[in-house]
Design an enzyme around this catalytic site. Structure first.
Site, short mmCIF file in Angstrom:
data_model
loop_
_atom_site.label_atom_id
_atom_site.label_comp_id
_atom_site.label_asym_id
_atom_site.label_seq_id
_atom_site.Cartn_x
_atom_site.Cartn_y
_atom_site.Cartn_z
N CYS A 96 0.84 -1.21 0.00
CA CYS A 96 0.00 0.00 0.00
C CYS A 96 0.87 1.26 0.00
CB CYS A 96 -0.92 -0.03 1.22
SG CYS A 96 -1.78 1.51 1.55
N CYS A 107 0.01 3.91 2.69
CA CYS A 107 0.46 3.43 4.00
C CYS A 107 1.91 3.84 4.25
CB CYS A 107 0.33 1.92 4.10
SG CYS A 107 -1.35 1.28 3.95
#
Length: 331
Positions: free
Chosen positions: A31, A34
């Site tokens: 991600c 993230c």
């Protein structure tokens, strides 16, 4: 260490009970957002971590899918703040400003309270009153009940309703010696006899470890009424029923567990008795029927102020395909 990497469901459950506030970053290695917000989160952790009070964790959703599913995490990053084991705030997406705002506010509130190891009774930083100690590894899951489906048979309409039993506030009787006006009473009393039948449906499947039953009847010196209500004594518990049981019906159905509350079980300060359950029989509980059979005296009235449910919350819905906000898997 300012950040705790979660490696198991048991480790996470333990942290939820040993730290007043737990902040969790649900992320994935693939991600992009993230990774972008990770330095902000790490800085907050370094600045605000307090042993036993504020703990910052990271949960890899690919490695800990059970935890992600339990709390309905379907997109990354998702930040969830837990207070006394209960989720109270959620931030979806890589939003540094919102994350900082939520965490700083909680840190400010936590600094005004005494540290807690999660074992003692009292009031949490979120204002949710607990009447007895919580066993290590479990949390207060009372908020998992479905208020629309609650039913309470044989209650006196001059007092509280079924929802009154699950109010998060401290019982007024603890500050008022059990007194109060019936019309605004924050407790329930039985009506035609001492029995009460409570049906509690849940929003998800639970593992129920114990119940906390609070009962604060006034003493004879505080009230001139000849029919003072009693504290509960015998409880019959039934699981996974689709509806409330009638009193005659309950007599014909074997209880999953019968509990007898002894006089010494009642805490003198909080008026709360901890009812430990045979945990193996209370797995995957979707509803609970609590039959208050009798009380600890000869009165025809029974009184209950609060009920708390302790254990582990299950999944509310299928997690489905994990999504992330602002990035595609593999980029």
């Amino acid at each position: 260490m300012s950040l705790v990497q979660i490696s198991s469901k048991e480790q996470f459950s333990s942290l939820l009970t040993s730290s007043t506030i737990v902040v969790s970053d649900f992320y994935a290695d693939w991600c992009g957002p993230c990774k972008a917000i990770a330095p902000v989160y790490e800085q907050l952790a370094r600045q605000l971590s307090r042993p036993g009070r504020i703990t910052f964790t990271k949960v890899n959703v690919d490695h800990q899918q059970d935890i992600a599913k339990t709390y309905g995490v379907t997109a990354m990053p998702t930040f969830i703040v837990f207070e006394k084991g209960r989720p109270t705030s959620t931030v979806r997406g890589a939003d540094p400003k919102k994350l900082n705002e939520v965490v700083q506010k909680l840190a400010s509130e936590a600094s005004k309270t005494e540290p807690s190891g999660g074992e003692a009774s009292g009031e949490s930083s979120a204002g949710n009153w607990i009447g007895a100690a919580i066993a290590k590894g479990y949390g207060d899951i009372t908020d998992q009940y479905d208020p629309k489906g609650l039913e309470l048979l044989n209650r006196d309409s001059e007092f509280g309703t079924a929802r009154t039993l699950f109010e998060p506030s401290k019982p007024s009787a603890l500050s008022n010696n059990g007194k109060g006006k019936a019309g605004s009473a924050d407790w329930v009393e039985s009506d035609t006899d001492e029995q009460l039948m409570l049906f509690i449906p849940f929003q998800s499947s639970l593992k129920v470890q114990s119940l906390h039953v609070t009962s604060l009847p006034p003493s004879s010196s505080d009230d001139d009424d000849d029919e003072l209500p009693m504290r509960p004594k015998t409880l019959h518990l039934y699981t996974n029923r689709s509806h409330v049981l009638g009193f005659d019906e309950a007599e014909d159905i074997p209880a999953v567990q019968t509990v007898t509350i002894q006089p010494e079980d009642w805490d003198s300060k909080t008026g709360t008795a901890k009812v430990d359950l045979r945990f193996v029989k209370f797995q995957n509980v979707t509803s609970l029927v609590v039959f208050f059979v009798d009380g600890d005296g000869d009165s025809d009235k029974l009184r209950v102020d609060r009920i708390r449910i302790l254990g582990e919350a299950g999944e509310k819905r299928e997690m489905g395909k994990l999504e992330k906000i602002g990035d595609e898997q593999g980029e």
